[in-house]
Design a protein around this motif. Structure first.
Motif, mmCIF file in Angstrom:
data_model
loop_
_atom_site.group_PDB
_atom_site.id
_atom_site.type_symbol
_atom_site.label_atom_id
_atom_site.label_comp_id
_atom_site.label_asym_id
_atom_site.label_seq_id
_atom_site.Cartn_x
_atom_site.Cartn_y
_atom_site.Cartn_z
ATOM 1 N N ALA A 315 0.816 -1.215 0.000
ATOM 2 C CA ALA A 315 0.000 0.000 0.000
ATOM 3 C C ALA A 315 0.850 1.266 0.000
ATOM 4 C CB ALA A 315 -0.930 0.007 1.211
ATOM 5 N N SER A 316 2.008 1.222 0.645
ATOM 6 C CA SER A 316 2.859 2.404 0.757
ATOM 7 C C SER A 316 3.678 2.595 -0.517
ATOM 8 C CB SER A 316 3.813 2.270 1.956
ATOM 9 O OG SER A 316 3.080 2.057 3.145
ATOM 10 N N THR A 317 3.678 3.817 -1.030
ATOM 11 C CA THR A 317 4.472 4.119 -2.224
ATOM 12 C C THR A 317 5.950 4.213 -1.859
ATOM 13 O OG1 THR A 317 2.601 5.412 -3.040
ATOM 14 C CG2 THR A 317 4.687 5.675 -4.197
ATOM 15 N N THR A 318 6.240 4.984 -0.821
ATOM 16 C CA THR A 318 7.618 5.159 -0.348
ATOM 17 C C THR A 318 7.685 4.766 1.118
ATOM 18 O OG1 THR A 318 7.934 7.014 -1.871
ATOM 19 C CG2 THR A 318 9.526 6.794 -0.080
ATOM 20 N N ARG A 319 8.686 3.940 1.470
ATOM 21 C CA ARG A 319 8.853 3.511 2.869
ATOM 22 C C ARG A 319 10.198 4.008 3.382
ATOM 23 N NH1 ARG A 319 7.397 -2.617 3.850
ATOM 24 N NH2 ARG A 319 6.233 -1.761 5.616
ATOM 25 N N LEU A 320 10.145 4.726 4.498
ATOM 26 C CA LEU A 320 11.352 5.285 5.100
ATOM 27 C C LEU A 320 11.604 4.635 6.449
ATOM 28 C CD1 LEU A 320 10.707 9.090 4.384
ATOM 29 C CD2 LEU A 320 11.910 7.442 2.943
ATOM 30 N N SER A 321 12.821 4.179 6.649
ATOM 31 C CA SER A 321 13.218 3.558 7.908
ATOM 32 C C SER A 321 14.070 4.543 8.711
ATOM 33 C CB SER A 321 14.013 2.279 7.634
ATOM 34 O OG SER A 321 14.603 1.786 8.820
ATOM 35 N N ILE A 331 19.013 8.773 11.558
ATOM 36 C CA ILE A 331 19.398 8.322 10.219
ATOM 37 C C ILE A 331 18.164 7.797 9.501
ATOM 38 C CG2 ILE A 331 20.850 6.744 8.892
ATOM 39 C CD1 ILE A 331 22.666 6.714 11.494
ATOM 40 N N CYS A 332 17.929 8.321 8.324
ATOM 41 C CA CYS A 332 16.791 7.904 7.495
ATOM 42 C C CYS A 332 17.306 7.093 6.309
ATOM 43 C CB CYS A 332 16.015 9.123 7.000
ATOM 44 S SG CYS A 332 14.657 8.721 5.874
ATOM 45 N N LYS A 333 16.693 5.964 6.065
ATOM 46 C CA LYS A 333 17.088 5.096 4.952
ATOM 47 C C LYS A 333 15.887 4.853 4.046
ATOM 48 C CE LYS A 333 18.701 0.392 3.972
ATOM 49 N NZ LYS A 333 19.090 -0.923 4.556
ATOM 50 N N ILE A 334 16.107 4.921 2.746
ATOM 51 C CA ILE A 334 15.056 4.562 1.783
ATOM 52 C C ILE A 334 14.898 3.048 1.840
ATOM 53 C CG2 ILE A 334 14.283 4.611 -0.614
ATOM 54 C CD1 ILE A 334 14.481 7.384 0.501
ATOM 55 N N TYR A 335 13.820 2.591 2.433
ATOM 56 C CA TYR A 335 13.584 1.158 2.601
ATOM 57 C C TYR A 335 12.955 0.554 1.352
ATOM 58 C CZ TYR A 335 12.228 -3.098 5.163
ATOM 59 O OH TYR A 335 12.090 -4.401 5.599
ATOM 60 N N LEU A 340 13.235 6.057 -6.015
ATOM 61 C CA LEU A 340 14.414 6.521 -5.269
ATOM 62 C C LEU A 340 15.375 5.373 -5.008
ATOM 63 C CD1 LEU A 340 12.567 8.729 -2.613
ATOM 64 C CD2 LEU A 340 13.694 9.504 -4.705
ATOM 65 N N PRO A 341 16.683 5.601 -5.181
ATOM 66 C CA PRO A 341 17.661 4.545 -4.907
ATOM 67 C C PRO A 341 17.823 4.321 -3.400
ATOM 68 C CG PRO A 341 18.785 6.594 -5.438
ATOM 69 C CD PRO A 341 17.330 6.849 -5.649
ATOM 70 N N GLU A 342 18.249 3.145 -3.027
ATOM 71 C CA GLU A 342 18.472 2.844 -1.610
ATOM 72 C C GLU A 342 19.667 3.647 -1.121
ATOM 73 O OE1 GLU A 342 19.766 -1.029 0.986
ATOM 74 O OE2 GLU A 342 18.092 -1.275 -0.414
ATOM 75 N N ALA A 343 19.428 4.542 -0.178
ATOM 76 C CA ALA A 343 20.484 5.412 0.347
ATOM 77 C C ALA A 343 20.082 5.894 1.731
ATOM 78 C CB ALA A 343 20.709 6.605 -0.598
ATOM 79 N N GLU A 344 21.013 6.603 2.399
ATOM 80 C CA GLU A 344 20.763 7.094 3.747
ATOM 81 C C GLU A 344 21.076 8.572 3.850
ATOM 82 O OE1 GLU A 344 23.056 4.799 6.479
ATOM 83 O OE2 GLU A 344 21.744 3.035 6.368
ATOM 84 N N ALA A 345 20.461 9.228 4.837
ATOM 85 C CA ALA A 345 20.743 10.636 5.124
ATOM 86 C C ALA A 345 20.632 10.847 6.632
ATOM 87 C CB ALA A 345 19.791 11.565 4.388
ATOM 88 N N THR A 346 21.422 11.774 7.147
ATOM 89 C CA THR A 346 21.403 12.083 8.575
ATOM 90 C C THR A 346 20.696 13.413 8.810
ATOM 91 O OG1 THR A 346 23.513 10.921 8.892
ATOM 92 C CG2 THR A 346 22.831 12.447 10.629
ATOM 93 N N PHE A 347 19.797 13.436 9.790
ATOM 94 C CA PHE A 347 19.114 14.682 10.158
ATOM 95 C C PHE A 347 19.099 14.784 11.681
ATOM 96 C CE2 PHE A 347 15.857 11.444 10.066
ATOM 97 C CZ PHE A 347 15.023 11.730 11.137
#
Length: 359
Positions: A315-321, A331-335, A340-347
Motif C-alpha cells: 500500500a505504501s508508495t515510499t517507505r522510510l526507515s 538516520i533515514c534510509k530509503i527502505y 528513489l535509490p536505496e540510500a541514507e541521510a542524517t538529520f
C-alpha cells in the motif's frame, strides 16, 4: 493540483491591473483560472440531473462519496451496498462519473508531464530533502517506521507546518489533517516550528485539523470526515500517527490476524483513494517488531521489521526507515521506493523541528 490552484489568488480578473492588460494576456489569464478551477476536486453535486436526483447525491455523500472521482473509482458492488442505490442507479452514477474522470490509457509522455507537476513538501532538513529528491511527495502514501524516539512524530509535526509554506519555499500552500492514535500530538511544537519559518503561530494552528482516534473503527470513520473536509477546503497533507497501533491492540492472536489484515487493507485503500482524489501527501507512521532470527543478528541483517506485513508494504508508495544516531541525530534510509535509490541521510531533531545535523 496544488500548483495550478496556487495561481488563483494572484490572477484575479476583477482587478484594475487586469483591465489595463492587453486582450490576449487577459484571455491567457482567464484560461489559467479556468484550468485552476478544473484542477480542483470535482464535487459529487455536479452529477445532479441526468437521472441522478438530489436525494441520491445526499446518499452518496453520507456513504463518503464527496467527489466525482470517488464515484468513478468505486465498484458497482460498492455503490449498490449504499441503502437506496439500486443496480440501475449505480450504473447511471458510474456512467455519468466516468464521463468526467479520464480513466483510459495515456502516453508515457503525458504521464511524465503530470509527474513533473507534482509538489513535494520539504521535511525541514536539506539532507533529507536531497535523499527524497525534493521532499515528501503529494498524491501518494509515504510510510515512516522505526523504534520509539527515532523522530517519526517530530517529522510529522514539522510537515504540518511546512505544508503551509508557499510553493517556492518547499511548501504545499494548504492545510493539514492530523489523525492521532497514540496521544502524541503537541500543538506547542507547531508554534515553535512556525517561528522558525516566520509564520504566525495562531494561524498555523488554525490550519491544522486534529482528531484523536480511539479504536480502529473510529480511525476508519475519521477518513470519511477527512474526505468531507477536503472537498470544502484546500489541504496539502494528511498524517496518521500511527496507522497500525490500534489494529495491533483491537485484534490480538493468530485467530484474529486474518480479520485484522482485512480491516487494515481497507483502511489503507481509503488512504490511497484520498491521495488520488485530492492530491494530498499522505504520511503514515508505523511501529516495528523484533525478528526472532539469530542468523539475522549474526550476519548483520535486519533485526526489526515494520508491522503490517505485505499488505502495508504494497500500500505504501515510499517507505522510510528511521534509526537513532548520536545525540539528537537520526538516520533515514530509503527502505522501498519505485523511483528513489536505496540510500541514507542524517538529520537532527531540533527545538524548532526537523533540521540538518550539526558537524
Amino acid at each position: 493540483k496544488f500548483l495550478r490552484c496556487s495561481l488563483l489568488p494572484l490572477l484575479t480578473s476583477g482587478s484594475s491591473y487586469f483591465l489595463r492588460m492587453p486582450r490576449q494576456a487577459q484571455e491567457e489569464i482567464q484560461q489559467q483560472e479556468d484550468e485552476a478551477v478544473d484542477a480542483g476536486p470535482r464535487l459529487i453535486s455536479i452529477l445532479e440531473g441526468n437521472g441522478i436526483s438530489a436525494t441520491d447525491i445526499k446518499k452518496l455523500q453520507e456513504a463518503g462519496f464527496f467527489t466525482v472521482d470517488a464515484a468513478a473509482f468505486a465498484t458497482k458492488k460498492h455503490l449498490m451496498s449504499i441503502k437506496g442505490i439500486s443496480e440501475q442507479k449505480a450504473d447511471k452514477i458510474l456512467t455519468e462519473a466516468t464521463k468526467l474522470v479520464p480513466m483510459g490509457f495515456v502516453t508515457a509522455t503525458e504521464y511524465h508531464q503530470r509527474r513533473a507537476e507534482l509538489i513535494q513538501i520539504t521535511t525541514g532538513s536539506k539532507e533529507l530533502d536531497k535523499l527524497l529528491e525534493g521532499g515528501i511527495e503529494t498524491g501518494s502514501i509515504t510510510e515512516i517506521f522505526g523504534e520509539f524516539r527515532t523522530g517519526k512524530t517530530q517529522l510529522c509535526h514539522t510537515l504540518c507546518v511546512t505544508c503551509q509554506l508557499p510553493l517556492d519555499h518547499g511548501g504545499g500552500e494548504g492545510k493539514a489533517l492530523y489523525v492521532d492514535t497514540e496521544g502524541t500530538f503537541r500543538p506547542q511544537r507547531l508554534v515553535s516550528i512556525a517561528e522558525r519559518y516566520g509564520l504566525n503561530g495562531p494561524d498555523v494552528l488554525d490550519n491544522v485539523a486534529y482528531a484523536r482516534a480511539y479504536n480502529s473503527d473510529h480511525q476508519q470513520q475519521l477518513l470519511l470526515m477527512a474526505s468531507a473536509m477536503m472537498s470544502e477546503s484546500r489541504y496539502a497533507l494528511l498524517v496518521v500517527d500511527s496507522a497500525t497501533a490500534l489494529f495491533r491492540t483491537d485484534y490480538t492472536g493468530r485467530g484474529e490476524l486474518s480479520e485484522r489484515q482485512i480491516k487494515l487493507a481497507r483502511f489503507l485503500r481509503s488512504l490511497m483513494r484520498i491521495a488520488d482524489e485530492f492530491g494530498v501527501a499522505v504520511v503514515i507512521t508505523n511501529q516495528v517488531v523484533a525478528t526472532v532470527d539469530g542468523n539475522a543478528a549474526m550476519f548483520g541483517g535486519e533485526t526489526k521489521k515494520p508491522i503490517g506485513g505485505n499488505i502495508m508494504a504494497h500500500a505504501s508508495t515510499t517507505r522510510l526507515s528511521l534509526r537513532k544516531g548520536r545525540g539528537e541525530t537520526r538516520i533515514c534510509k530509503i527502505y522501498d521506493s519505485p523511483s528513489l535509490p536505496e540510500a541514507e541521510a542524517t538529520f537532527a531533531i531540533l527545538p524548532d523541528g526537523i533540521g540538518d545535523a550539526k558537524d
